[in-house]
Design an enzyme around this catalytic site. Structure first.
Site, PDB file in Angstrom:
ATOM      1  N   LYS A   1       2.831 -12.325  12.188  1.00 14.14           N
ATOM      2  CA  LYS A   1       3.645 -13.137  11.528  1.00 14.14           C
ATOM      3  C   LYS A   1       4.600 -12.516  10.691  1.00 14.14           C
ATOM      4  CE  LYS A   1       0.995 -15.706   8.833  1.00 14.14           C
ATOM      5  NZ  LYS A   1       0.804 -15.449   7.460  1.00 14.14           N
TER       6      LYS A   1
ATOM      7  N   ILE B   1      -8.925 -21.999   2.202  1.00 13.65           N
ATOM      8  CA  ILE B   1      -8.986 -22.510   1.063  1.00 13.65           C
ATOM      9  C   ILE B   1      -7.720 -21.945   0.003  1.00 13.65           C
ATOM     10  CG2 ILE B   1     -10.109 -23.256  -1.329  1.00 13.65           C
ATOM     11  CD1 ILE B   1     -12.764 -23.059   0.402  1.00 13.65           C
TER      12      ILE B   1
ATOM     13  N   THR C   1      -3.866 -23.979  18.873  1.00 15.30           N
ATOM     14  CA  THR C   1      -2.391 -24.306  18.463  1.00 15.30           C
ATOM     15  C   THR C   1      -2.380 -25.750  17.922  1.00 15.30           C
ATOM     16  OG1 THR C   1      -1.649 -22.467  19.644  1.00 15.30           O
ATOM     17  CG2 THR C   1      -0.033 -24.172  18.919  1.00 15.30           C
TER      18      THR C   1
ATOM     19  N   CYS D   1       3.296  13.123  -1.373  1.00 12.38           N
ATOM     20  CA  CYS D   1       2.628  12.929  -2.649  1.00 12.38           C
ATOM     21  C   CYS D   1       1.403  13.356  -2.705  1.00 12.38           C
ATOM     22  CB  CYS D   1       2.390  11.325  -2.769  1.00 12.38           C
ATOM     23  SG  CYS D   1       2.204  10.949  -4.470  1.00 12.38           S
TER      24      CYS D   1
ATOM     25  N   HIS E   1       7.388   9.365  -1.915  1.00  7.88           N
ATOM     26  CA  HIS E   1       7.178   8.663  -0.538  1.00  7.88           C
ATOM     27  C   HIS E   1       8.481   8.481   0.059  1.00  7.88           C
ATOM     28  CE1 HIS E   1       2.799   8.112  -1.304  1.00  7.88           C
ATOM     29  NE2 HIS E   1       3.051   8.024  -2.643  1.00  7.88           N
TER      30      HIS E   1
ATOM     31  N   GLU F   1       8.597   8.049   3.438  1.00  4.67           N
ATOM     32  CA  GLU F   1       8.327   7.129   4.399  1.00  4.67           C
ATOM     33  C   GLU F   1       8.959   5.681   4.078  1.00  4.67           C
ATOM     34  OE1 GLU F   1       5.902   8.535   2.471  1.00  4.67           O
ATOM     35  OE2 GLU F   1       4.205   7.697   2.203  1.00  4.67           O
TER      36      GLU F   1
HETATM   37  N1  GLN Z   1      -3.519  10.994  -6.483  1.00  6.64           N
HETATM   38  C1  GLN Z   1      -2.466  11.408  -6.741  1.00  6.64           C
HETATM   39  C2  GLN Z   1      -1.622  11.163  -8.050  1.00  6.64           C
HETATM   40  O1  GLN Z   1      -1.929  10.204  -8.442  1.00  6.64           O
HETATM   41  C3  GLN Z   1      -1.459  11.356  -5.322  1.00  6.64           C
HETATM   42  C4  GLN Z   1      -0.893   9.787  -5.414  1.00  6.64           C
HETATM   43  C5  GLN Z   1      -0.360   9.547  -4.099  1.00  6.64           C
HETATM   44  O2  GLN Z   1      -0.656  10.321  -2.951  1.00  6.64           O
HETATM   45  N2  GLN Z   1       0.392   8.214  -3.785  1.00  6.64           N
HETATM   46  O3  GLN Z   1      -0.897  11.824  -8.352  1.00  6.64           O
END
Ligand code: GLN
Length: 536
Positions: free
Chosen positions: A18, A150, A193, A383, A509, A511
């Site tokens: 979805k 629900i 459906t 990270c 991050h 990504e």
């Molecule tokens: N656990 C680690 C921290 O809090 C890394 C966090 C993560 O990888 N998003 O800094």
């Protein structure tokens, strides 16, 4: 033009795509020049998925403003190439917290607080908010779960009311269902459906369009049957067979005339002519046979690939752009701790250690970093992956195993990764990390600076711990390069190894900012190094 709303509900079963359907339809509308926003309504009682186990919920997707959200928001951002905000993910928990807070303040003095109207009013308020804060012209609203749950009833009731209040010409309802395949008779079935549409109508919502998902091709007569029994127009029953290439879906929906139908219903005209060439090229690139590369993804939720969906997509975007097929080996960090565990990494061309929390599997991840360092295998740490890379490097550089992150060993004599000072006194777990977009200044002449087109970049964060500055000098002398810092120089954002083809970790991050047609620079650089290592 008044803002237009498209409501997405699910029928029969969940997990049939979805979110991807909504995302792809969002793309069709963006291609026609509209400012599009997408909102996910999640019926669970958590305030956000930030504290949920990835086993329960898959990945937690982080936005610019630091909102921790459902992974469907990742689909929306990737498909439509937009930036969403906190208002784009509402949960039952948030709605109740707000209403109960008002009640305690005395805002409803004398009143009895009820699901209708108080909860539904708050839901409607949050839906209307998105257009108000963003100026979006078309807002796609997806309700999590399936009709009949629900938990989702107040959300559906709110949609019913909104339909009436905003007018039929400004709202549209799309129901995404599943056609099961019966092996014995080799046929697809429409009955579930029909039942789910009946359920939807019993709450007062008549769908305008039905997207019928299936694993098999859907024949014309079935579409007619659905149209007849569910009382929708024939060209509003859209068959959507499971696509081997996810990014093909917008093209398929375009061919099926979905956008034309929507615009006709809204009585509006496209502002621009869609240009599908870049998408067509993307799909061709994905389909074209390419040399393969093998990348180990070392995590602790590897059984559930959804837990790392943005990492997987970012690798896929970058590999496609670089003309290689990425094959991900899902490696459980705990297994690397076992004897001969490292054999699982034999022959891989690259190693990724994604984000994570808690000590389970941590030594296995550190071993993966050590293996990459010693064998000169390209390594990308995201990270937590940057933190374990630092721990491994420090253990070697300082000549002691007594090095750790304070997260895993609070008493370690060498906490190279430590709690950030402003995290010291925080006790509440929800929404209290360093979250969202923060700037990072790159150091010229480094791998990181070579990868990005600019010197100052903004990336999304989600962490409590950070590189401990007390160790900077010692580790830099041994060959750790701090290639990205916060502009005031106090936080290490990117670290890389000097004497290694590509060993780089980010405290943020990347990504979350990768797009199919705009792969993230660091992932591109990583894949380039992996290709070199693989000799392709
Ligand atoms: N656990 C680690 C921290 O809090 C890394 C966090 C993560 O990888 N998003 O800094």
């Amino acid at each position: 033009m008044d803002p237009k709303y498209i409501f997405f509900t699910g029928g029969v079963v969940s997990s049939v795509g979805k979110g991807v359907t909504a995302a792809a339809i969002g793309r069709l509308l963006k291609e026609r020049g509209f400012k599009v926003m997408v909102q996910k309504l999640d019926p669970y009682i958590n305030v956000d998925p930030g504290t949920m186990s990835p086993y329960q919920h898959g990945e937690v997707y982080v936005l610019d403003d630091g909102a921790e959200t459902d992974l469907d928001l990742g689909h929306y951002e990737r498909f439509i190439d937009i930036r969403l905000n906190r208002a784009c993910n509402t949960t039952t928990g948030q709605v109740y917290a707000e209403v109960i807070g008002k009640e305690r303040r005395g805002d409803f003095l004398g009143g009895t607080i009820q699901v209708i109207p108080h909860i539904t009013n708050e839901i409607k308020h949050r839906i209307l908010m998105v257009a108000k804060v963003t100026g979006a012209e078309i807002i796609l609203v997806e309700v999590g779960g399936t009709v009949g749950d629900i938990e989702s009833q107040p959300f559906l009731e709110a949609l019913r009311q909104l339909r009436k209040e905003l007018g039929r010409e400004n709202t549209l309802s799309i129901h995404v269902t599943w056609l099961p395949y019966i092996q014995a008779t080799s046929e697809l079935k429409t009955k579930p459906t029909q039942h789910s549409v009946r359920e939807l109508r019993s709450i007062g919502i008549q769908p305008d369009m039905i997207v019928a998902r299936s694993d098999q091709p859907v024949e014309e007569n079935l579409l007619e049957k659905i149209a007849l029994f569910c009382d929708v127009e024939k060209d509003a029953v859209i068959p959507m067979q499971t696509a081997p290439v996810l990014y093909e879906i917008p093209l398929k929906l375009e061919q099926a005339g979905v956008a034309e139908f929507i615009l006709r219903k809204f009585n509006i005209r496209a502002l621009t002519t869609p240009d599908w060439e870049p998408w067509q090229k993307l799909v061709e690139d994905i389909r074209r046979p390419k040399p393969g590369i093998r990348i180990a993804l070392v995590g602790k939720y590897v059984e559930l690939h959804d837990a790392y969906i943005s990492v997987r997509e970012a690798l896929f975007h970058a590999a496609t752009r670089q003309g290689v097929d990425v094959q991900i080996e899902w490696v459980h960090a705990v297994n690397l701790e076992k004897e001969k565990g490292l054999e699982q990494l034999k022959g891989v061309h690259g190693i990724v250690v994604p984000g994570g929390f808690g000590s389970r599997g941590i030594e296995g991840k550190i071993k993966a970093a050590e293996y990459a360092r010693e064998n000169r295998i390209p390594y990308l740490g995201l990270c937590l992956g940057m933190q374990v890379m630092t721990i491994d490097f420090a253990r070697a550089a300082l000549g002691t195993e007594n090095v750790n992150s304070a997260e895993f060993d609070p008493a370690t004599p060498n906490p190279v990764i430590d709690l950030m000072p402003d995290q010291q006194h925080i006790t509440e777990k929800g929404g209290t990390m360093r979250l969202g977009l923060y700037p990072c200044q790159l150091k010229l002449g480094t791998i990181a600076a070579g990868a990005y087109p600019t010197e100052l970049v903004q990336e999304r964060h989600r962490h409590r711990f950070e590189f401990n500055n007390l160790f900077r000098d010692r580790l830099e002398k041994k060959g750790l390069v701090l290639s990205g810092l916060s502009p005031d120089g106090t936080l290490v954002e990117i670290a890389e190894l000097k004497d290694h083809p590509f060993m780089l970790g980010t405290q943020f991050h990347p990504e979350f900012l990768s797009r199919p047609n705009a792969p993230h620079p660091l992932f591109l650089a990583f894949i380039a190094a992996v290709k070199k290592h693989a000799g392709v």
